[in-house]
Motif scaffolding. Structure first.
Motif, PDB file in Angstrom:
ATOM      1  N   TYR A 103      22.802  -5.420  26.871  1.00 24.48           N
ATOM      2  CA  TYR A 103      23.325  -6.678  26.357  1.00 24.48           C
ATOM      3  C   TYR A 103      24.810  -6.777  26.679  1.00 24.48           C
ATOM      4  O   TYR A 103      25.529  -5.778  26.636  1.00 24.48           O
ATOM      5  N   LEU A 104      25.260  -7.984  26.955  1.00 28.28           N
ATOM      6  CA  LEU A 104      26.662  -8.266  27.194  1.00 28.28           C
ATOM      7  C   LEU A 104      27.204  -8.948  25.954  1.00 28.28           C
ATOM      8  O   LEU A 104      26.669  -9.968  25.510  1.00 28.28           O
ATOM      9  N   PRO A 145      29.819 -11.115  24.080  1.00 33.22           N
ATOM     10  CA  PRO A 145      30.907 -12.067  24.332  1.00 33.22           C
ATOM     11  C   PRO A 145      32.121 -11.776  23.456  1.00 33.22           C
ATOM     12  O   PRO A 145      31.997 -11.201  22.375  1.00 33.22           O
ATOM     13  N   ALA A 151      32.371 -12.179  19.365  1.00 33.96           N
ATOM     14  CA  ALA A 151      31.083 -11.992  18.680  1.00 33.96           C
ATOM     15  C   ALA A 151      31.279 -11.076  17.474  1.00 33.96           C
ATOM     16  O   ALA A 151      32.021 -10.098  17.544  1.00 33.96           O
ATOM     17  N   GLU A 198      23.482 -12.473  18.944  1.00 33.11           N
ATOM     18  CA  GLU A 198      24.883 -12.747  19.284  1.00 33.11           C
ATOM     19  C   GLU A 198      25.242 -12.438  20.743  1.00 33.11           C
ATOM     20  O   GLU A 198      26.197 -12.991  21.265  1.00 33.11           O
ATOM     21  N   ALA A 199      24.513 -11.526  21.365  1.00 28.71           N
ATOM     22  CA  ALA A 199      24.852 -11.088  22.723  1.00 28.71           C
ATOM     23  C   ALA A 199      23.914 -11.726  23.745  1.00 28.71           C
ATOM     24  O   ALA A 199      22.922 -12.362  23.390  1.00 28.71           O
ATOM     25  N   VAL A 200      24.240 -11.542  24.998  1.00 27.13           N
ATOM     26  CA  VAL A 200      23.430 -12.076  26.097  1.00 27.13           C
ATOM     27  C   VAL A 200      22.695 -10.911  26.753  1.00 27.13           C
ATOM     28  O   VAL A 200      23.320  -9.927  27.166  1.00 27.13           O
ATOM     29  N   GLY A 201      21.385 -11.023  26.835  1.00 27.54           N
ATOM     30  CA  GLY A 201      20.589  -9.982  27.468  1.00 27.54           C
ATOM     31  C   GLY A 201      20.815  -9.955  28.971  1.00 27.54           C
ATOM     32  O   GLY A 201      20.626 -10.965  29.650  1.00 27.54           O
ATOM     33  N   ALA A 202      21.230  -8.813  29.497  1.00 27.30           N
ATOM     34  CA  ALA A 202      21.457  -8.690  30.940  1.00 27.30           C
ATOM     35  C   ALA A 202      20.142  -8.894  31.700  1.00 27.30           C
ATOM     36  O   ALA A 202      20.133  -9.458  32.791  1.00 27.30           O
ATOM     37  N   TRP A 240      17.807 -10.926  30.843  1.00 29.60           N
ATOM     38  CA  TRP A 240      17.591 -12.375  30.869  1.00 29.60           C
ATOM     39  C   TRP A 240      18.364 -12.996  32.031  1.00 29.60           C
ATOM     40  O   TRP A 240      17.839 -13.850  32.743  1.00 29.60           O
ATOM     41  N   VAL A 241      19.607 -12.555  32.224  1.00 30.38           N
ATOM     42  CA  VAL A 241      20.422 -13.063  33.336  1.00 30.38           C
ATOM     43  C   VAL A 241      19.737 -12.749  34.667  1.00 30.38           C
ATOM     44  O   VAL A 241      19.599 -13.622  35.533  1.00 30.38           O
ATOM     45  N   GLN A 277      16.790 -15.049  35.222  1.00 28.16           N
ATOM     46  CA  GLN A 277      17.184 -16.392  35.655  1.00 28.16           C
ATOM     47  C   GLN A 277      17.526 -16.408  37.135  1.00 28.16           C
ATOM     48  O   GLN A 277      17.197 -17.352  37.855  1.00 28.16           O
TER      49      GLN A 277
END
Length: 168
Positions: free
Chosen positions: A10-11, A13, A16, A27-31, A33-34, A37
């Motif tokens: 997870y990244l 931000p 956060a 709260e974080a962005v799943g790597a 998921w990126v 995409q």
């Protein structure tokens, strides 16, 4: 920061407020998921460059205290570049940028340097600057022709050594 929770990266931000492990997925962005995409977009070439120091700043509220990020598989036509190897922690550096970001920013501007050679040059530079304590790492499934961040494919340059990146 980048953190690993239950084998997933997870990244986090800036700003956060994560105090418990269960907050990471919200709260974080799943790597992953990126990467998904990027794969869905069906681009010929994708890069994900992670200069996350990889130490978990939230360890007090976490059950697992895994060091470093988990290995991720790069979709076809992609490079996943890390500032350091799996399970290692990267140096933040003493200036505005980390040793990895500094070497990367300089190498990306070199005309006629294919991406794979550029990442190798960055690795050599970071290893030199950190006295071998940090080794950048990539996961690659690049295909097709060479990719250049700067310059036309017809431009030919002599590949510089790591010192020319470090001293620039």
């Amino acid at each position: 920061h980048g953190v690993q929770v239950n084998g997933q990266n997870y990244l986090i931000p800036l700003g956060a407020e994560i105090t418990k492990e269960r907050h990471v997925a919200i709260e974080a962005v799943g790597a992953g998921w990126v990467l998904g995409q990027m794969e869905f977009a069906q681009n010929r070439v994708n890069f994900i460059i992670l200069d996350a120091c990889r130490n978990n700043p939230l360890t007090r509220g976490f059950r697992s205290q895994v060091r470093g990020l988990a290995k991720m598989d790069a979709p076809t036509g992609s490079i996943v570049a890390y500032s350091t190897g799996p399970g290692d922690v990267a140096a933040d550096g003493t200036g505005i940028n980390s040793p990895y970001t500094l070497a990367l920013a300089r190498a990306m501007q070199m005309p006629g340097l294919p991406a794979e050679k550029m990442f190798k040059l960055v690795r050599n530079s970071v290893m030199e600057v950190t006295n071998g304590e940090q080794t950048p790492w990539e996961e690659s499934s690049m295909t097709g022709e060479d990719f250049y961040f700067t310059g036309d494919v017809s431009v030919t340059v002599e590949t510089p050594n790591a010192s020319s990146i470090s001293d620039a």
